[in-house]
Design a protein around this motif. Structure first.
Motif, short mmCIF file in Angstrom:
data_model
loop_
_atom_site.label_atom_id
_atom_site.label_comp_id
_atom_site.label_asym_id
_atom_site.label_seq_id
_atom_site.Cartn_x
_atom_site.Cartn_y
_atom_site.Cartn_z
N VAL A 1 -3.06 3.13 0.73
CA VAL A 1 -4.56 1.92 0.62
C VAL A 1 -4.22 0.67 0.32
O VAL A 1 -5.05 -0.19 0.37
CB VAL A 1 -5.95 3.38 -0.18
CG1 VAL A 1 -5.53 3.77 1.43
CG2 VAL A 1 -5.18 3.19 -1.04
N LEU A 2 -3.23 0.61 -0.90
CA LEU A 2 -2.90 -0.74 -1.59
C LEU A 2 -2.16 -1.72 -0.29
O LEU A 2 -2.46 -2.83 -0.74
CB LEU A 2 -2.46 -0.29 -2.62
CG LEU A 2 -2.59 0.60 -4.31
CD1 LEU A 2 -2.12 0.68 -5.01
CD2 LEU A 2 -4.11 0.25 -4.34
N PHE B 1 -3.52 -1.80 2.41
CA PHE B 1 -4.45 -2.82 2.74
C PHE B 1 -5.19 -3.01 1.91
O PHE B 1 -5.85 -4.05 2.98
CB PHE B 1 -5.20 -0.99 3.73
CG PHE B 1 -5.06 -0.20 5.19
CD1 PHE B 1 -5.07 -1.53 6.13
CD2 PHE B 1 -4.16 0.94 5.10
CE1 PHE B 1 -5.23 -0.43 7.66
CE2 PHE B 1 -3.49 0.93 6.79
CZ PHE B 1 -3.61 0.59 7.70
N GLY B 2 -4.87 -2.42 1.52
CA GLY B 2 -5.68 -3.88 0.49
C GLY B 2 -5.58 -5.40 0.19
O GLY B 2 -5.68 -6.30 0.71
#
Ligand SMILES: [Cu+2]
Ligand SMILES: [Cu+2]
Lengths: 623, 356
Positions: B102-103, B105-106
Motif C-alpha cells: 500500500v505504501l 501504491f501511495g
C-alpha cells in the motif's frame, strides 16, 4: 381489549404522546414570544419548529418515564431498579416499557433497528425503481432528493441501533456480568433514539431536504425546512452513542468475571471496545458540526457561509472527523461476530487471537487519521492531500490481518458439509466485505479518486463495506443467537432461502453500482443520461435491490413464525465454548445464577479436555 | 507432503482466478474513453489497482472456498480440527507485505498526482462559475469572451479557475478523469489537457439541491483554428440593438444570459421556480396567503428582490438575489460596446409577457 390497554399505557405510546405535546408547547412558546413583540408566526415557522423539536425530546423522555429515577434522585429519593414487566402485565409488555435489563434492551434495540432498516430500505427501493429507467418516472426531483437523504440517515440510525443490540445483549454475557454497569443509562441510550428517529422522519413530512445524509454547508443553509429536523434528530441520536459507549467501556473494565483477562475475552468484546472508543470520542465533533449548522440557520449566527466570513470546508472537517471513524463503529462488532463464529463451526482456534483483537484497535486508531480522504476534491493543498492518502492506505493493513486470520482459521478446519444459516451468512459477509475492502485503496490514491469521488463507485464500495461488515454479520448473529434469545430454533430452510436470495443479489447490486460509476454515473442524481450506456445495469441493480428487500422479509417472517411454532432448542446447539451457551435458553434475568470464572482460552477448539469457563460456588453474600 | 500439495493447488487457482478476473474487469468495470493527457497516468494507476483487486479478491476467495470444500467435515467424523493457535511469523508477513504494497501504491499515487497537477508550458486560463443549476465560462485571455458551453482547444493545458456562487458544486467530465469541487468563498483550480477532438458533457458531481441532476453543460474540444474562429464569433456577440425586447429577454433567460431556465420553464411545468407560461397578469398566490396580480411592477420586484414576495409552494432563498447588480454590470458592458441603453429586467418582462 386487555392487549390494547397494555399497548396504550406503555412507555412507548406515552412517550410519543409526550413528544407531540412537547412539540406543541415548544412551538407555542416561540409563537408567544413573537406575539409579545407584535409579530405574527406563520405556519411551520422554522425557529418554532426547531425549538418544538428540542422540547419534544424532553417531552418523550419525561412522559415515557425514562428520566423518572434520576428526577427522584434529584429531590433526594432513593429508587430501586425494577425488574420484569409492569405489575400484572404479561412478559412481552417489558419490551414496550422502560426496562433496565441488558437483554431486554438488546432485543428492543434489535427490533427497532430492523424496523428502521425496513423503513430506510423501503425508501431505497422507491428511488431505485425511479432509477431503473432514464427520465423521471414517478418521483419529482424533490421527492427523490428527500428519499435518498432520508435513506442514508435512517439506515445509519438503524445500523447504530443494531450495533447497540449486539453489544448490549452479548457483551455482559460474554464477560460473565449480570448486566451493564449503568442500567438506567442503558435504558436512556435506547429510548432517546426513538424520539430522534421520529424527528428525522418528521423532517420528510415538513418538506423534506436535499443535502444527503452529509448535510454539507452551504447547501444545508439553503435547503428546505426538513433539514433542520434531520440535523436535530441526528444530533439527538448522538446522546445514545455517547452514553452507551461509556456504559459499555465501564462495563468491560469493571465487571469481567474472575479470570477474564483482556486477552481471554470473546473476540466480539474487542470489536465492541474499539467501536465504543470511537463513539465516545468522535461523536462530539459531528455534534458540533450539526449544532453550528442549526445555529446558523435558525439563529442567524455565521460559521459556514462565506458571505458573512464563514467557511464551508470547516463543516466537512468537523463532519468527517466523526463520520469516517463511525464506519468502523458499524463494522468492528460485525467483524467480531465473524471471528466469533468461524472457530465454532471450523472446530479450530481463532487464528492469531491477539492480532485479531489488536487489529480492531489498530483500525480504530488509524481511522482517526484519515477523515480528509472524503475531501480530496475540495480544494485542499497537495501538502495535505498526500499525507491523508498515505494514512488512508494504512487502513488496509489491519483490515488485511483480519481477512488473513479468518482464512487461516478456516484452513484445515472442519467446516460442516451443510453449513447452517449463520455460517452461510459469515461466508457471505467475508466475500462482501472483501469486495468492499479491495475496492477501497483505489479510492485512497488521489489520482484515481479524482475520477471516482462522488460517483456510483463510492456507492458500490460503501454498500459492500456496510453489508459485509455489518448487515451480513448482523443477520448471522440474529440467526446464531436466536435459539439463545428465544429458546427456539429458527426454520433452517427459510434461513437458507434468505441467504441464497440475498447473496447473489447483493453481488449484482454492488458490482453493478461500481460499473456504472466508472462510466460516469454521479451520486445522488435523480436521473441519468442514457448515452452513458448504463441503463441495463441500472435495471439489474433495481431488480437486485428488490430481491434483497424480499429476502429480508423472509427472515422477519421466519423469526416471528419460529418463535411460536418451533420446538424448544438445545442449550448449546452450535457446540460453542462461550459462556452464554452454557446456561439455559432463554437466559435467566441475571444471566449467571452461579458466578463463573475463566480457567482457559476462549477458542481452544480441538484441545482435548480444555475448559474455558466454569461456575464457582456463590460467594457468601455481603449485604 | 499433503500440506505442500494444497499450497500448490492454491497458487495455481489464485493465478488463474486473478487473470480471469482482470480480463473480466475489462468488460464489467470498463472506464470511459480517455480524452485528456491527465487520463493516461491515471489509467495506468487504475490498471495497477485492478490487478491488485483481482489478486487480493482471488487470494481470499480461493482460500476460503478451498477450505469450505476440501477440508470440510467428512460424513460421520465427529472430531475437532487441528489445534493451531496462530503463527507470529505468518502474522508479521501478512502485516509487512501489505504495508509495503500500500505504501508503494501511495508513492505511485503521489507521483501521478504531481504529474497531473504541476503547471505546464503554454497554459490557458478559463474561468468557470457554477451556480444552482447552471454553468458559465469566461475566457480572460480572449478578451473575456463568455459562454454557456465550454469550448477548448485540443492539446493545450487549460487551467480552470473555478468559483461557486451559492453552494458547493463539482466539475466532472468522466473522459477527462479529474474532478474538482467549486467552493463558495474560495477559488479552486483544475488542470486539464484535452487530447481528443469531440463533444463531451460536464455534469455537476456534488449534490447541490433540487436540480443537481440537470446541472450540465456541453464541452467541445476543437482544433486550435476552430477555437480561434469560435472565440471571434463569441466576442462579436449578438447585436442587441437589432433585437426586439422579447428576443433579448429570451436571450437573457437562456444559459447564455442569466440562466433563468435552470429554474423556470416556459411550458407550464413547475421546476425549482414557477413556470413562466401564462404568468403575466394572472393572479399569483403568495406564501403568506395573499394574492397579487403579476403585473410589470410585481415581475420586476420578483426578479430584483425575490425574497420580498414568495410564491406559494416555492421556497425563499432559492432564486439568487443579486440579479440587480449583475444586470447593471451587463447593461454597462453592452452600452459601452454598442452605445445603446438596455433595461434587462424590462426585456425579461417583455419575454414573460409573450409566453401566454
Ligand atoms: Cu471515510
Ligand atoms: Cu450538483
Amino acid at each position: 381489549m386487555r392487549t390494547l390497554k397494555i399497548l396504550l399505557t406503555s412507555a412507548l405510546v406515552k412517550g410519543l404522546v409526550g413528544q407531540a405535546v412537547g412539540w406543541a408547547l415548544g412551538y407555542s412558546f416561540v409563537a408567544l414570544l413573537r406575539a409579545l413583540r407584535g409579530l405574527p408566526t406563520p405556519w411551520l415557522y422554522e425557529p418554532a419548529v426547531a425549538f418544538g423539536a428540542i422540547i419534544s425530546l424532553l417531552g418523550f423522555l419525561v412522559a415515557a418515564g425514562v428520566l423518572a429515577d434520576w428526577l427522584r434522585w434529584i429531590v433526594g429519593k432513593k429508587t430501586e431498579l425494577k425488574h420484569g414487566a409492569p405489575a400484572g402485565q404479561p412478559g412481552w409488555a417489558r419490551y414496550i416499557n422502560v426496562d433496565t435489563n441488558h437483554k431486554v434492551i438488546g432485543v428492543q434495540y434489535a427490533i427497532t433497528s430492523i424496523l428502521l432498516l425496513l423503513v430506510g430500505g423501503y425508501f431505497a427501493i422507491v428511488f431505485r425503481i425511479e432509477l431503473a429507467q432514464p427520465g423521471m418516472q414517478w418521483l419529482t426531483n424533490d421527492e427523490f432528493n428527500t428519499l435518498f437523504s432520508a435513506h442514508g440517515i435512517v439506515m445509519i440510525a438503524g445500523i447504530l441501533l443494531g450495533v447497540g443490540a449486539m453489544v448490549n445483549y452479548l457483551v455482559p454475557l460474554m464477560i460473565g456480568a449480570p448486566d451493564m454497569a449503568f442500567p438506567r443509562l442503558n435504558a436512556f441510550s435506547y429510548w432517546v433514539t426513538i424520539p430522534s428517529a421520529v424527528i428525522i422522519l418528521m423532517g420528510m413530512a415538513v418538506g423534506g431536504w436535499d443535502t444527503g445524509w452529509v448535510g454539507y454547508a452551504t447547501l444545508s443553509l439553503k435547503a428546505p425546512l426538513g433539514v433542520v429536523l434531520f440535523l436535530l434528530g441526528f444530533w439527538m441520536n448522538g446522546f445514545s452513542s455517547i452514553a452507551s459507549s461509556l456504559n459499555m467501556l465501564v462495563t468491560v473494565t469493571t465487571m469481567r468475571a474472575k479470570g477474564m483477562t483482556l486477552f481471554r475475552m470473546p473476540i466480539v468484546v474487542w470489536g465492541s471496545i474499539a467501536a465504543s472508543i470511537i463513539q465516545l470520542t468522535a461523536t462530539q465533533t459531528v455534534g458540533v458540526a450539526l449544532t453550528l449548522t442549526v445555529a446558523e440557520r435558525v439563529l442567524g449566527l455565521n460559521f459556514f457561509d462565506p458571505v458573512g466570513g464563514g467557511d464551508p470546508i470547516l463543516y466537512q472537517h468537523l463532519f468527517w472527523f466523526y463520520s469516517h471513524p463511525v464506519v468502523y463503529v458499524f463494522v468492528l462488532p460485525g467483524l467480531g461476530v465473524i471471528a466469533e463464529l468461524l472457530p465454532v463451526f471450523a472446530r479450530k482456534p481463532l487464528f492469531g487471537y491477539r492480532w485479531v483483537a489488536l487489529s480492531s484497535l489498530g483500525i480504530a486508531l488509524v481511522g482517526f487519521l484519515v477523515w480528509a480522504h472524503h475531501m480530496f476534491t475540495s480544494g485542499m493543498d497537495d501538502a495535505l492531500r498526500v499525507p491523508f492518502m498515505f494514512s488512508t492506505m494504512l487502513v488496509a493493513v489491519p483490515t488485511g490481518v483480519k481477512f488473513f486470520s479468518w482464512v487461516a482459521t478456516m484452513w484445515e478446519g472442519k467446516l460442516p458439509k451443510n453449513p447452517p444459516t449463520p455460517l452461510l451468512f459469515v461466508f457471505g459477509a467475508i466475500s462482501i466485505f472483501l469486495i468492499g475492502g479491495v475496492t477501497g485503496p483505489i479510492l485512497g490514491t488521489i489520482p484515481t479518486d479524482l475520477h471516482l469521488h462522488d460517483s456510483y463507485w463510492i456507492v458500490g464500495h460503501f454498500h459492500a463495506t456496510m453489508f459485509g461488515g455489518y448487515i451480513f454479520p448482523f443477520f448471522a448473529a440474529l440467526y446464531y443467537w436466536y435459539p439463545k434469545v428465544t429458546g427456539r430454533m429458527y426454520k433452517e430452510s427459510l434461513g437458507k432461502l434468505h441467504f441464497w436470495l440475498m447473496l447473489p443479489a447483493f453481488w449484482v447490486m454492488s458490482i453493478g453500482q461500481m460499473s456504472v460509476g466508472l462510466l460516469g454515473m454521479r451520486r445522488r442524481v435523480a436521473d441519468y443520461d442514457p448515452a452513458l450506456g448504463i441503463t441495463t445495469t441500472h435495471i439489474l441493480i433495481t431488480l437486485a435491490a428488490l430481491v434483497i428487500g424480499w429476502s429480508v422479509l423472509i427472515m422477519i417472517y421466519n423469526f416471528i413464525a419460529s418463535a411460536r411454532t418451533e420446538p424448544a432448542a438445545d442449550t448449546n446447539p452450535w457446540g460453542s465454548r462461550s459462556p452464554e451457551w452454557q446456561i439455559p435458553s432463554p437466559i435467566p434475568e441475571f444471566n449467571y445464577v452461579t458466578p463463573i470464572e475463566v480457567v482457559g482460552e476462549p477458542y481452544d477448539y480441538g484441545l482435548a479436555g480444555s475448559v474455558y469457563t466454569r461456575t464457582i460456588a456463590p460467594a457468601p453474600s455481603g449485604d | 507432503m499433503g500440506r505442500f500439495r494444497h499450497f500448490i493447488n492454491i497458487i495455481i487457482l489464485v493465478i488463474l482466478s486473478t487473470v480471469a478476473l482482470r480480463l473480466l474487469f475489462d468488460v464489467i468495470l470498463a472506464l470511459p474513453m480517455a480524452a485528456s493527457a491527465e487520463a493516461r497516468p491515471i489509467d495506468h494507476l487504475f490498471n495497477g489497482h485492478f490487478w491488485m483487486i483481482s489478486f487480493l479478491f482471488s487470494l481470499i476467495m480461493v482460500m476460503m472456498i478451498y477450505s469450505i470444500f476440501v477440508f470440510r467435515r467428512a460424513d460421520g467424523d465427529e472430531t475437532d480440527g487441528p489445534h493451531i493457535h496462530g503463527n507470529s511469523k505468518l502474522e508479521i508477513t501478512w502485516t509487512v507485505i501489505p504495508l509495503m504494497v500500500v505504501l508503494g501504491f501511495g508513492v505511485w499515487g503521489a507521483f501521478t498526482l504531481n504529474e497531473i497537477t504541476r503547471p505546464k508550458d503554454g497554459e490557458m486560463t478559463v474561468n468557470v462559475t457554477g451556480r444552482q443549476w447552471s454553468w458559465s465560462f469566461k475566457y480572460p485571455e480572449q478578451g473575456d469572451a463568455a459562454a454557456a458551453e465550454l469550448v477548448l482547444p485540443v492539446n493545450r493545458t487549460i487551467v480552470l479557475k473555478m468559483n461557486a456562487e451559492d453552494v458547493i458544486h463539482s466539475f466532472w467530465v468522466p473522459e477527462f478523469r479529474v474532478k474538482q469541487d467549486l467552493v463558495p468563498g474560495r477559488e479552486t483550480t483544475l488542470r486539464i489537457t484535452p487530447t481528443e477532438i469531440g463533444n463531451y458533457r460536464l455534469r455537476c458531481a456534488e449534490i447541490c439541491g433540487q436540480n443537481h441532476t440537470t446541472m450540465e453543460a456541453d464541452v467541445k474540444v476543437v482544433s486550435a483554428e476552430d477555437f480561434q474562429a469560435w472565440i471571434e464569433q463569441k466576442s462579436a456577440g449578438p447585436s442587441f440593438a437589432d433585437m426586439t425586447p422579447e428576443e433579448r429577454g429570451a436571450y437573457w433567460a437562456s444559459t447564455e444570459g442569466f440562466a433563468c431556465v435552470a429554474c423556470h420553464t416556459t411550458d407550464g411545468t413547475p421546476s425549482a421556480g414557477p413556470t413562466w407560461q401564462g404568468l403575466y397578469m394572472h393572479n399569483v398566490k403568495l406564501a403568506d396567503g395573499s394574492t397579487t396580480e403579476a403585473n410589470d411592477e410585481y415581475l420586476h420586484n420578483s426578479i430584483i428582490d425575490p425574497n420580498l414576495q414568495i410564491v406559494d409552494g416555492f421556497l425563499p432563498n432559492v432564486m439568487p438575489g443579486n440579479f440587480g447588480d449583475r444586470f447593471a454590470e451587463r447593461e454597462q458592458e453592452v452600452g459601452a460596446a454598442e452605445g445603446i441603453d438596455l433595461d434587462i429586467s424590462a426585456d425579461l418582462i417583455a419575454y414573460i409577457k409573450s409566453l401566454q
